[in-house]
Design an enzyme around this catalytic site. Structure first.
Site, PDB file in Angstrom:
ATOM      1  N   PRO A   9      -8.278  67.132  23.638  1.00 46.51           N
ATOM      2  CA  PRO A   9      -7.869  65.849  24.211  1.00 46.51           C
ATOM      3  C   PRO A   9      -7.090  65.971  25.515  1.00 46.51           C
ATOM      4  CG  PRO A   9      -6.594  66.355  22.237  1.00 46.51           C
ATOM      5  CD  PRO A   9      -7.720  67.351  22.294  1.00 46.51           C
ATOM      6  N   ASN A  10      -7.426  65.066  26.412  1.00 46.08           N
ATOM      7  CA  ASN A  10      -6.769  64.897  27.723  1.00 46.08           C
ATOM      8  C   ASN A  10      -7.091  66.000  28.727  1.00 46.08           C
ATOM      9  OD1 ASN A  10      -5.373  62.467  26.937  1.00 46.08           O
ATOM     10  ND2 ASN A  10      -4.168  63.787  25.607  1.00 46.08           N
ATOM     11  N   ARG A  17      -4.026  65.242  35.809  1.00 48.75           N
ATOM     12  CA  ARG A  17      -3.010  65.031  34.797  1.00 48.75           C
ATOM     13  C   ARG A  17      -1.840  65.993  35.026  1.00 48.75           C
ATOM     14  NH1 ARG A  17      -3.581  67.878  28.926  1.00 48.75           N
ATOM     15  NH2 ARG A  17      -1.769  66.906  27.990  1.00 48.75           N
ATOM     16  N   TYR A  22      -0.188  71.507  34.825  1.00 50.16           N
ATOM     17  CA  TYR A  22      -1.552  71.983  34.564  1.00 50.16           C
ATOM     18  C   TYR A  22      -2.346  72.337  35.821  1.00 50.16           C
ATOM     19  CZ  TYR A  22      -0.432  70.113  29.964  1.00 50.16           C
ATOM     20  OH  TYR A  22       0.175  69.869  28.760  1.00 50.16           O
ATOM     21  N   ASN A  73      -9.104  75.485  23.723  1.00 53.49           N
ATOM     22  CA  ASN A  73      -7.841  74.838  24.071  1.00 53.49           C
ATOM     23  C   ASN A  73      -7.845  73.500  23.331  1.00 53.49           C
ATOM     24  OD1 ASN A  73      -5.604  73.597  25.080  1.00 53.49           O
ATOM     25  ND2 ASN A  73      -5.980  74.117  27.219  1.00 53.49           N
ATOM     26  N   ALA A  76      -3.196  68.857  22.328  1.00 57.28           N
ATOM     27  CA  ALA A  76      -2.143  68.466  21.393  1.00 57.28           C
ATOM     28  C   ALA A  76      -2.538  68.642  19.920  1.00 57.28           C
ATOM     29  CB  ALA A  76      -1.734  67.017  21.662  1.00 57.28           C
ATOM     30  N   HIS A  79      -0.972  71.392  17.689  1.00 60.55           N
ATOM     31  CA  HIS A  79       0.315  71.256  17.009  1.00 60.55           C
ATOM     32  C   HIS A  79       0.240  70.382  15.754  1.00 60.55           C
ATOM     33  CE1 HIS A  79       1.375  72.931  20.850  1.00 60.55           C
ATOM     34  NE2 HIS A  79       1.011  71.838  21.478  1.00 60.55           N
ATOM     35  N   ASP A  86      -8.727  74.776   9.337  1.00 64.77           N
ATOM     36  CA  ASP A  86      -9.731  75.017   8.287  1.00 64.77           C
ATOM     37  C   ASP A  86     -11.091  75.321   8.892  1.00 64.77           C
ATOM     38  OD1 ASP A  86      -7.874  74.621   6.316  1.00 64.77           O
ATOM     39  OD2 ASP A  86      -8.548  72.600   5.777  1.00 64.77           O
ATOM     40  N   GLU A  97      -7.370  81.133  20.885  1.00 68.27           N
ATOM     41  CA  GLU A  97      -6.605  79.932  21.256  1.00 68.27           C
ATOM     42  C   GLU A  97      -6.060  80.131  22.665  1.00 68.27           C
ATOM     43  OE1 GLU A  97      -3.319  79.245  18.572  1.00 68.27           O
ATOM     44  OE2 GLU A  97      -2.301  77.934  20.017  1.00 68.27           O
ATOM     45  N   HIS A  99      -3.929  78.215  26.081  1.00 68.05           N
ATOM     46  CA  HIS A  99      -3.194  77.108  26.686  1.00 68.05           C
ATOM     47  C   HIS A  99      -2.961  77.437  28.147  1.00 68.05           C
ATOM     48  CE1 HIS A  99      -2.558  75.420  22.765  1.00 68.05           C
ATOM     49  NE2 HIS A  99      -2.229  76.628  22.348  1.00 68.05           N
ATOM     50  N   SER A 101      -0.520  76.026  30.019  1.00 69.44           N
ATOM     51  CA  SER A 101       0.929  76.156  30.191  1.00 69.44           C
ATOM     52  C   SER A 101       1.484  77.138  29.157  1.00 69.44           C
ATOM     53  CB  SER A 101       1.601  74.788  30.021  1.00 69.44           C
ATOM     54  OG  SER A 101       1.411  74.306  28.702  1.00 69.44           O
ATOM     55  N   ARG A 106       8.291  75.103  26.740  1.00 70.71           N
ATOM     56  CA  ARG A 106       8.290  73.634  26.810  1.00 70.71           C
ATOM     57  C   ARG A 106       8.976  73.027  25.576  1.00 70.71           C
ATOM     58  NH1 ARG A 106       2.440  71.677  28.301  1.00 70.71           N
ATOM     59  NH2 ARG A 106       3.628  69.761  28.669  1.00 70.71           N
TER      60      ARG A 106
HETATM   61  C1  DQA Z   1      -1.982  72.532  26.346  1.00 70.42           C
HETATM   62  C2  DQA Z   1      -0.566  72.496  25.753  1.00 70.42           C
HETATM   63  C3  DQA Z   1      -0.455  71.407  24.704  1.00 70.42           C
HETATM   64  O1  DQA Z   1       0.850  71.369  24.173  1.00 70.42           O
HETATM   65  C4  DQA Z   1      -0.764  70.055  25.330  1.00 70.42           C
HETATM   66  O2  DQA Z   1      -0.712  69.054  24.346  1.00 70.42           O
HETATM   67  C5  DQA Z   1      -2.035  70.039  26.077  1.00 70.42           C
HETATM   68  C6  DQA Z   1      -2.401  71.190  26.897  1.00 70.42           C
HETATM   69  C7  DQA Z   1      -2.084  73.562  27.496  1.00 70.42           C
HETATM   70  O3  DQA Z   1      -3.217  73.909  27.832  1.00 70.42           O
HETATM   71  O4  DQA Z   1      -1.093  73.995  28.054  1.00 70.42           O
HETATM   72  O5  DQA Z   1      -2.764  69.045  26.080  1.00 70.42           O
HETATM   73  O6  DQA Z   1      -2.879  72.925  25.336  1.00 70.42           O
END
Ligand code: DQA
Length: 142
Positions: A9-10, A17, A22, A73, A76, A79, A86, A97, A99, A101, A106
């Site tokens: 998401p996002n 963004r 980012y 990635n 959110a 978390h 699963d 995994e 990220h 950032s 953070r």
């Molecule tokens: C993220 C870190 C997450 O906490 C956040 O919700 C994101 C981006 C990152 O790539 O740094 O959407 O996954």
């Protein structure tokens, strides 16, 4: 080898963004350079803001699709999502995994990942280069 990169998401808004966190490059702008760097790897890409669509795609690629690895990635959902954990556990290929950032620098709620325990490894904090480092890890000679 086929590798699937999945953004949650996002992350469709990358480049626009919160650029201070980012960066200012979109994923569409970043991806061709990444593909060019790994001509021996078939790199597919999928993004969705919907948790169930991420799970459907991971099952399709990692259970039925013969992919050698998934770079995820989960945004959110990292978390919050037991369903993603699963799903990762049920796959036949490794998941890394990533990220953009450094989530550990953070807010505290970003320090906990519900998916790390099911992944082969975690890469965070290197900007978009986090994705390349994950491809590197998946393609390294064992
Ligand atoms: C993220 C870190 C997450 O906490 C956040 O919700 C994101 C981006 C990152 O790539 O740094 O959407 O996954």
């Amino acid at each position: 080898m086929k590798i699937l990169i999945i953004n949650g998401p996002n992350l469709n808004l990358l480049g626009q963004r919160e650029p201070g966190i980012y960066g200012s490059e979109s994923f569409d702008a970043y991806l061709p350079g990444l593909k060019a760097r790994y001509p021996q790897v078939e790199i597919d890409y999928f993004q969705s803001n919907v948790e169930g669509e991420l799970i459907n795609k991971m099952q399709e690629a990692g259970f039925f699709g013969g992919f050698g690895g998934i770079v995820l990635n989960a945004g959110a959902y990292t978390h919050t999502s037991v369903a993603l954990q699963d799903c990762i556990r049920s796959l036949r290929c490794p998941v890394i995994e990533v990220h953009i950032s450094n989530v550990h620098k953070r807010e505290e709620f970003r320090h906990r990942s519900l998916i790390s325990c099911a992944c082969l490894g975690v890469i965070c904090g290197f900007g978009l280069d986090s994705y390349r480092l994950a491809i590197e890890a998946l393609t390294i000679e064992k």
